[in-house]
Enzyme design. Structure first.
Site, mmCIF file in Angstrom:
data_model
loop_
_atom_site.group_PDB
_atom_site.id
_atom_site.type_symbol
_atom_site.label_atom_id
_atom_site.label_comp_id
_atom_site.label_asym_id
_atom_site.label_seq_id
_atom_site.Cartn_x
_atom_site.Cartn_y
_atom_site.Cartn_z
ATOM 1 N N THR A 230 0.823 -1.039 -0.073
ATOM 2 C CA THR A 230 0.036 -0.011 0.027
ATOM 3 C C THR A 230 0.844 1.052 0.049
ATOM 4 O O THR A 230 1.953 1.194 0.292
ATOM 5 C CB THR A 230 -0.794 0.104 1.283
ATOM 6 N N VAL A 259 -12.467 -5.700 1.711
ATOM 7 C CA VAL A 259 -11.950 -4.655 1.881
ATOM 8 C C VAL A 259 -11.145 -4.512 3.067
ATOM 9 O O VAL A 259 -11.396 -5.138 4.060
ATOM 10 C CB VAL A 259 -13.131 -3.876 2.235
ATOM 11 N N GLY A 284 -4.145 -5.360 7.005
ATOM 12 C CA GLY A 284 -5.485 -4.608 7.229
ATOM 13 C C GLY A 284 -6.661 -4.995 8.216
ATOM 14 O O GLY A 284 -6.994 -4.074 9.003
HETATM 15 N N1 ASP Z 1 -3.421 -2.740 4.421
HETATM 16 C C1 ASP Z 1 -3.599 -3.166 3.190
HETATM 17 C C2 ASP Z 1 -4.682 -4.070 3.190
HETATM 18 O O1 ASP Z 1 -4.967 -4.710 4.195
HETATM 19 C C3 ASP Z 1 -2.284 -3.946 2.483
HETATM 20 C C4 ASP Z 1 -1.251 -3.408 2.765
HETATM 21 O O2 ASP Z 1 -0.897 -2.193 3.153
HETATM 22 O O3 ASP Z 1 -0.222 -4.083 2.722
HETATM 23 O O4 ASP Z 1 -5.637 -4.171 2.315
#
Ligand code: ASP
Length: 383
Positions: A230, A259, A284
């Protein structure tokens, strides 16, 4: 199926209740100057913070701040570069797809001065979800649009649909699909002696031998350890106004419609123009359960430094697992924070990546963009 087994193993080990001794809680010193002897970190404005993959794009955002531009323009200019980059397989165009081979993107924005927010989730075929999130904020009285509704909204605003699945991401998805079961018709699986040869046949023609090796090694890695990834970006301008954004393709091979934290205001992103801004990357689901970014901002409101505030949110995640290092090693999670005075901080659940590299985040203080080490809640690396 192996995917089911892996999830089942995870849940089983959660239920086992074999809580190991709590890990040693570390707090690396904040990587910035401390004022006098009071131990208060000194801020600098304007300032930008991003997850490490934002390093190269921060110049673009800082140029906007230095010309007196708005903090939301600065953070979006930064992350749009990464969303457009096919080589970043965790964000926007080129992101790894869901289990059906479809790229689904999540993003959120918050604008401190006007105290507004916008977000989209499970958005397909549009490579800049952060820009659509901004339009949700500016052109509707809603905060979050999802799925087909978000796509129709983006098209109504002139965004063009495009196939976001790059050749590299499609090949990795096919190889993952083939590795999932020996009971369907999708290939023999990772444990087969044929795996390498069969996977090599999926690769595009014309790759050099080193390129083929690199593709194969990467595909093996993303199958064995479905990556998250991300970009979060936060900014404070010279007057103390703040904004932030978080944008992602989420967890690789996720169930369609999953999500993560990134588009959820208070989880993957939170901005309070009186206090500061915070964001998250990593697993997440764990961030959502502690309402991560909001927790970080509230901790800063109570007087904690950005790093201390990030560590407190991580502490709650560790508590959710009874501080059991074995279970906590199955994921990583990072928080980034910036207060109104321009003091930055970042903390990671684990101090190092699986490859042993220190967990870092990016900052730009007006002179240059650079990486700084995160504080770590737990010593060691995720599994
Ligand atoms: N936080 C993001 C999610 O869980 C993925 C990530 O940051 O690596 O969709």
């Amino acid at each position: 199926m192996k995917g089911w087994t892996r999830r089942q193993f995870f849940l089983t080990s959660l239920a086992s209740g074999l809580a190991a001794a709590a890990g040693r809680v570390l707090g690396a010193p904040e990587a910035q100057a401390f004022q006098g002897t009071g131990g208060v970190p000194q801020g600098k404005r304007p300032l930008m913070v991003a997850s490490a993959n934002g390093l190269r794009a921060l110049d673009r955002g800082m140029a906007i701040l230095q010309q007196g531009g708005d903090t939301l323009d600065a953070v979006l200019a930064t992350v749009n570069l990464v969303e457009d980059d096919p080589n970043d397989t965790s964000v926007g165009y080129g992101g790894l797809p869901n289990e059906d081979g479809v790229v689904e993107l999540d993003a959120s924005v918050m604008h401190g001065p006007t105290r507004r927010a916008g977000a989209v989730a499970s958005l397909r075929e549009i490579k800049n979800p952060s820009r659509v999130a901004r339009l949700v904020m500016e052109r509707t009285d809603h905060v979050l649009l999802v799925g087909p509704g978000a796509l129709r909204f983006a098209e109504a605003h002139g965004f063009e649909r495009q196939n976001l699945l790059t050749e590299r991401a499609r090949t990795a998805w096919l190889a993952w699909k083939e590795s999932m079961s020996d009971r369907d018709s999708w290939g023999p699986g990772l444990d087969s002696p044929e795996w390498r040869e069969r996977t090599a046949r999926l690769l595009p023609a014309g790759l050099s031998e080193p390129e083929r090796e690199e593709w194969l090694a990467w595909i093996r890695e993303v199958i064995l350890h479905p990556p998250t990834g991300t970009i979060n970006c936060l900014a404070v301008d010279s007057r103390g106004n703040l904004s932030g954004t978080t944008t992602t393709s989420g967890l690789a091979w996720k169930i369609a419609g999953r999500v993560g934290d990134s588009p959820l205001i208070g989880a993957g992103l939170y901005v309070d123009n009186d206090v500061g801004a915070a964001g998250s990357t990593g697993r997440g689901e764990e961030c959502i359960k502690v309402n991560g970014a909001h927790t970080v901002v509230e901790m800063m409101r109570q007087g904690k430094t950005p790093t201390e505030a990030c560590l407190e949110a991580l502490h709650r995640v560790a508590r959710n697992y009874g501080n059991d290092r074995t279970r906590l090693r199955r994921f990583h999670l990072l928080f980034y924070a910036l207060n109104k005075d321009g003091v930055h901080g970042g903390a990671s659940l684990w101090g190092a990546t699986r490859g042993g590299r220190p967990r870092q985040y990016a900052i730009h203080d007006g002179t240059a963009a650079r990486l700084v080490d995160c504080a770590a809640l737990l010593e060691g690396a995720e599994a």
